[in-house]
Design a protein around this motif. Structure first.
Motif, PDB file in Angstrom:
ATOM      1  N   PRO A 128       1.201  -0.629  -0.200  1.00 35.88           N
ATOM      2  CA  PRO A 128       0.296   0.336  -0.051  1.00 35.88           C
ATOM      3  C   PRO A 128       0.906   1.524  -0.208  1.00 35.88           C
ATOM      4  O   PRO A 128       1.269   1.244   0.490  1.00 35.88           O
ATOM      5  N   ARG A 129      -0.052   2.084  -0.889  1.00 36.45           N
ATOM      6  CA  ARG A 129       1.240   3.760  -1.098  1.00 36.45           C
ATOM      7  C   ARG A 129      -0.221   5.157  -0.405  1.00 36.45           C
ATOM      8  O   ARG A 129       0.333   5.807   0.142  1.00 36.45           O
ATOM      9  N   THR A 130      -1.221   4.428   0.284  1.00 37.40           N
ATOM     10  CA  THR A 130      -2.549   5.376  -0.071  1.00 37.40           C
ATOM     11  C   THR A 130      -3.455   4.781   0.808  1.00 37.40           C
ATOM     12  O   THR A 130      -3.789   3.359   0.261  1.00 37.40           O
ATOM     13  N   ALA A 131      -4.066   5.304   1.911  1.00 41.57           N
ATOM     14  CA  ALA A 131      -5.498   4.854   2.761  1.00 41.57           C
ATOM     15  C   ALA A 131      -6.513   5.340   2.073  1.00 41.57           C
ATOM     16  O   ALA A 131      -6.860   6.774   1.899  1.00 41.57           O
ATOM     17  N   VAL A 132      -7.813   5.197   2.036  1.00 41.16           N
ATOM     18  CA  VAL A 132      -8.736   5.051   1.944  1.00 41.16           C
ATOM     19  C   VAL A 132      -9.413   5.108   3.302  1.00 41.16           C
ATOM     20  O   VAL A 132      -9.843   4.103   4.119  1.00 41.16           O
ATOM     21  N   PHE A 133     -10.198   6.389   3.993  1.00 45.73           N
ATOM     22  CA  PHE A 133     -11.154   6.518   4.885  1.00 45.73           C
ATOM     23  C   PHE A 133     -12.600   6.402   5.445  1.00 45.73           C
ATOM     24  O   PHE A 133     -12.763   6.901   4.103  1.00 45.73           O
ATOM     25  N   ALA A 134     -13.486   5.564   5.262  1.00 48.07           N
ATOM     26  CA  ALA A 134     -14.913   6.078   4.895  1.00 48.07           C
ATOM     27  C   ALA A 134     -15.733   5.283   6.502  1.00 48.07           C
ATOM     28  O   ALA A 134     -15.491   3.795   6.657  1.00 48.07           O
ATOM     29  N   HIS A 135     -16.304   6.311   6.932  1.00 45.83           N
ATOM     30  CA  HIS A 135     -17.333   6.361   8.060  1.00 45.83           C
ATOM     31  C   HIS A 135     -18.076   5.213   7.770  1.00 45.83           C
ATOM     32  O   HIS A 135     -18.858   5.348   7.712  1.00 45.83           O
ATOM     33  N   LEU A 136     -18.280   4.426   9.127  1.00 45.25           N
ATOM     34  CA  LEU A 136     -19.782   3.603   8.637  1.00 45.25           C
ATOM     35  C   LEU A 136     -20.352   3.781   9.427  1.00 45.25           C
ATOM     36  O   LEU A 136     -22.117   3.670   9.056  1.00 45.25           O
ATOM     37  N   ASP A 137     -20.600   5.008  10.897  1.00 43.05           N
ATOM     38  CA  ASP A 137     -21.552   5.672  11.776  1.00 43.05           C
ATOM     39  C   ASP A 137     -22.294   6.428  10.766  1.00 43.05           C
ATOM     40  O   ASP A 137     -21.832   7.171   9.993  1.00 43.05           O
ATOM     41  N   SER A 138     -24.285   6.327  11.560  1.00 47.99           N
ATOM     42  CA  SER A 138     -24.663   7.808  11.282  1.00 47.99           C
ATOM     43  C   SER A 138     -25.354   9.139  12.513  1.00 47.99           C
ATOM     44  O   SER A 138     -25.095   7.988  13.256  1.00 47.99           O
ATOM     45  N   ILE A 139     -25.583   9.720  11.636  1.00 53.45           N
ATOM     46  CA  ILE A 139     -26.554   9.900  12.895  1.00 53.45           C
ATOM     47  C   ILE A 139     -27.702   9.664  13.617  1.00 53.45           C
ATOM     48  O   ILE A 139     -28.149   8.774  13.381  1.00 53.45           O
ATOM     49  N   GLY A 140     -28.480  10.703  14.935  1.00 52.70           N
ATOM     50  CA  GLY A 140     -29.515   9.616  14.809  1.00 52.70           C
ATOM     51  C   GLY A 140     -29.524  10.071  15.982  1.00 52.70           C
ATOM     52  O   GLY A 140     -29.806  11.327  16.631  1.00 52.70           O
ATOM     53  N   PHE A 141     -30.116   9.303  17.089  1.00 56.06           N
ATOM     54  CA  PHE A 141     -31.043   9.829  18.387  1.00 56.06           C
ATOM     55  C   PHE A 141     -30.591   9.228  19.417  1.00 56.06           C
ATOM     56  O   PHE A 141     -30.919   8.008  18.759  1.00 56.06           O
ATOM     57  N   THR A 142     -30.666   9.133  20.564  1.00 54.64           N
ATOM     58  CA  THR A 142     -30.716   8.847  22.218  1.00 54.64           C
ATOM     59  C   THR A 142     -31.767   8.614  23.137  1.00 54.64           C
ATOM     60  O   THR A 142     -32.288  10.498  22.888  1.00 54.64           O
ATOM     61  N   VAL A 143     -32.518   8.171  23.017  1.00 51.34           N
ATOM     62  CA  VAL A 143     -33.260   7.983  24.085  1.00 51.34           C
ATOM     63  C   VAL A 143     -32.663   8.826  25.521  1.00 51.34           C
ATOM     64  O   VAL A 143     -32.240   7.916  26.219  1.00 51.34           O
ATOM     65  N   ARG A 144     -33.471   9.130  26.313  1.00 57.04           N
ATOM     66  CA  ARG A 144     -33.450  10.125  27.755  1.00 57.04           C
ATOM     67  C   ARG A 144     -34.067   9.781  28.109  1.00 57.04           C
ATOM     68  O   ARG A 144     -34.598   8.572  28.463  1.00 57.04           O
ATOM     69  N   TYR A 145     -34.534  10.831  29.233  1.00 56.77           N
ATOM     70  CA  TYR A 145     -35.263  10.341  30.053  1.00 56.77           C
ATOM     71  C   TYR A 145     -36.960  10.990  29.711  1.00 56.77           C
ATOM     72  O   TYR A 145     -37.124  11.139  28.942  1.00 56.77           O
ATOM     73  N   GLY A 146     -38.125   9.969  30.820  1.00 57.54           N
ATOM     74  CA  GLY A 146     -39.104  10.411  30.067  1.00 57.54           C
ATOM     75  C   GLY A 146     -39.033  10.073  28.519  1.00 57.54           C
ATOM     76  O   GLY A 146     -39.071   8.980  27.370  1.00 57.54           O
ATOM     77  N   ARG A 147     -39.625  10.449  27.702  1.00 56.55           N
ATOM     78  CA  ARG A 147     -40.132  10.815  26.125  1.00 56.55           C
ATOM     79  C   ARG A 147     -39.130  11.538  25.519  1.00 56.55           C
ATOM     80  O   ARG A 147     -38.825  12.319  24.660  1.00 56.55           O
ATOM     81  N   GLN A 148     -37.619  12.162  26.366  1.00 59.10           N
ATOM     82  CA  GLN A 148     -36.807  13.172  25.634  1.00 59.10           C
ATOM     83  C   GLN A 148     -36.098  12.245  24.698  1.00 59.10           C
ATOM     84  O   GLN A 148     -35.854  11.432  25.122  1.00 59.10           O
ATOM     85  N   LEU A 149     -35.373  12.866  23.984  1.00 55.71           N
ATOM     86  CA  LEU A 149     -34.710  12.354  22.833  1.00 55.71           C
ATOM     87  C   LEU A 149     -33.533  13.542  23.031  1.00 55.71           C
ATOM     88  O   LEU A 149     -33.840  14.363  22.806  1.00 55.71           O
ATOM     89  N   VAL A 150     -31.913  12.809  22.345  1.00 55.77           N
ATOM     90  CA  VAL A 150     -30.675  13.425  22.461  1.00 55.77           C
ATOM     91  C   VAL A 150     -30.333  13.438  21.107  1.00 55.77           C
ATOM     92  O   VAL A 150     -30.186  12.008  21.144  1.00 55.77           O
ATOM     93  N   ARG A 151     -29.637  14.372  20.227  1.00 59.20           N
ATOM     94  CA  ARG A 151     -29.256  14.328  19.173  1.00 59.20           C
ATOM     95  C   ARG A 151     -28.202  13.312  19.174  1.00 59.20           C
ATOM     96  O   ARG A 151     -26.865  13.466  19.928  1.00 59.20           O
ATOM     97  N   ILE A 152     -27.563  12.846  18.380  1.00 59.16           N
ATOM     98  CA  ILE A 152     -26.273  11.554  17.734  1.00 59.16           C
ATOM     99  C   ILE A 152     -25.701  12.657  16.785  1.00 59.16           C
ATOM    100  O   ILE A 152     -26.187  12.584  15.532  1.00 59.16           O
ATOM    101  N   GLY A 153     -24.301  13.432  16.449  1.00 57.56           N
ATOM    102  CA  GLY A 153     -24.509  13.671  15.107  1.00 57.56           C
ATOM    103  C   GLY A 153     -26.044  15.382  15.001  1.00 57.56           C
ATOM    104  O   GLY A 153     -25.635  15.443  16.251  1.00 57.56           O
ATOM    105  N   GLY A 154     -25.449  15.600  13.912  1.00 59.21           N
ATOM    106  CA  GLY A 154     -26.371  16.215  13.956  1.00 59.21           C
ATOM    107  C   GLY A 154     -27.528  16.180  12.828  1.00 59.21           C
ATOM    108  O   GLY A 154     -27.554  16.895  11.177  1.00 59.21           O
ATOM    109  N   PRO A 155     -28.317  15.464  13.017  1.00 60.09           N
ATOM    110  CA  PRO A 155     -29.476  15.656  12.168  1.00 60.09           C
ATOM    111  C   PRO A 155     -30.545  16.496  11.756  1.00 60.09           C
ATOM    112  O   PRO A 155     -31.172  17.157  12.911  1.00 60.09           O
ATOM    113  N   VAL A 156     -31.385  16.587  10.440  1.00 54.34           N
ATOM    114  CA  VAL A 156     -32.253  17.195  11.022  1.00 54.34           C
ATOM    115  C   VAL A 156     -33.475  17.321  11.486  1.00 54.34           C
ATOM    116  O   VAL A 156     -34.284  15.590  10.860  1.00 54.34           O
ATOM    117  N   VAL A 157     -33.776  18.078  12.117  1.00 58.61           N
ATOM    118  CA  VAL A 157     -34.999  16.852  12.859  1.00 58.61           C
ATOM    119  C   VAL A 157     -37.170  18.676  12.196  1.00 58.61           C
ATOM    120  O   VAL A 157     -36.699  19.120  12.144  1.00 58.61           O
TER     121      VAL A 157
END
Length: 304
Positions: free
Chosen positions: A58-87
């Protein structure tokens, strides 16, 4: 596009990429016999949920990220962003907790902008929710959630079919601050002496980068790559005849930030197809730009 659809349908929000990692490892195992060169596959606890594929010398490396944006459930019915999703009110969210599969609706509170969900029961705290995948294909476009960056992953996997010499690294956490590329870059540099990279990720449609006009070579975003390296890439691209566009932005970032901020002397360039409706369930990319992205990566990995 069947592979791309399969990738888009696998939930892998930042920090919980393991399902997609396992899918890729199975895909690599089942398909690598038909590739031009058989890679060394590096995965496991040492690399968390990341994967490194090493081809030839190898001379060159290609980087590709697997992850996506999303949301984490907080308390009750609250959500916290993962990354920067448009809502937007009414977006369909899916996930799973110990009580079963979840199919709920995003609620954006008008006065405060706070996020919550509409569902028949409370969802267990810490559960990740992602956009429901409605994959749509026409003769000229593909549209889905998470083309950023499943299309970059698709590009890297298709590149593996013809790659003779090079490294393909699948990273994690990019959408929510990064963290994996630092140790991947250190390992690759110290083990193989590779210090030039291409970032297989998806960029934006803007007034200067239009769909159908070719893959975008980024001259800068919030960071500035080394000009002599980018100029080499431009010369190779011009000689190749592959359609491309030049991008200049003042914001945004990618896995490149960890390369530039790291202790090793990495050169990097972001090269990706432009998409519209960024970070929504309706991201859309022109197939001509997908074709030119893969074609340019094939040329660059031979010539750099």
């Amino acid at each position: 596009m069947q592979l791309l659809q399969a990738l888009c349908q696998i939930p892998a929000p930042s920090g919980n990429e393991s399902a997609l990692t396992e899918y890729l490892l199975r895909y690599i195992q089942h398909n690598q016999a038909a590739w031009h060169t058989q890679p060394t596959v590096l995965a496991g606890a040492e690399f968390q949920d990341c994967i490194i594929l090493v081809f030839g010398r190898p001379r060159t490396a290609v980087f590709a990220h697997l992850d996506s944006i999303g949301f984490t459930v907080r308390y009750g019915r609250q959500l916290v962003r993962i990354g920067g999703p448009v809502v937007e009110n009414g977006y369909r969210l899916v996930g799973e907790d110990s009580l079963g599969k979840i199919d709920c609706t995003l609620v954006v509170h008008e006065e405060t902008g706070a996020l919550s969900y509409d569902y028949h029961r409370e969802i267990e705290r810490g559960t990740e929710l992602t956009f429901y995948c409605d994959f749509r294909e026409t003769d000229t476009t593909v549209q889905s959630c998470y083309l950023d960056n499943r299309l970059g992953v698709w590009n890297a996997l298709r590149l593996c079919e013809t790659l003779k010499d090079g490294i393909v690294a699948f990273s994690c956490w990019e959408e929510h601050g990064g963290g994996s590329v630092a140790y991947l870059a250190k390992y690759i540099y110290e083990t193989y002496g590779v210090r030039q990279a291409l970032i297989s990720d998806i960029t934006w449609v803007t007034e200067g980068v239009q769909p159908g006009q070719g893959v975008a070579i980024s001259l800068r975003d919030s960071l500035i790559p080394r000009r002599s390296y980018v100029d080499r890439i431009r010369r190779i691209a011009e000689a190749s005849g592959v359609p491309f566009q030049l991008e200049v932005e003042g914001s945004g970032g990618s896995d490149a930030k960890e390369l530039q901020h790291g202790a090793q002397p990495w050169d990097w360039c972001f090269i990706g197809a432009p998409e519209d409706n960024v970070h929504t369930p309706h991201e859309i990319v022109d197939k001509r730009d997908i074709d030119s992205m893969l074609a340019l990566y094939q040329v660059l990995m031979r010539e750099l």
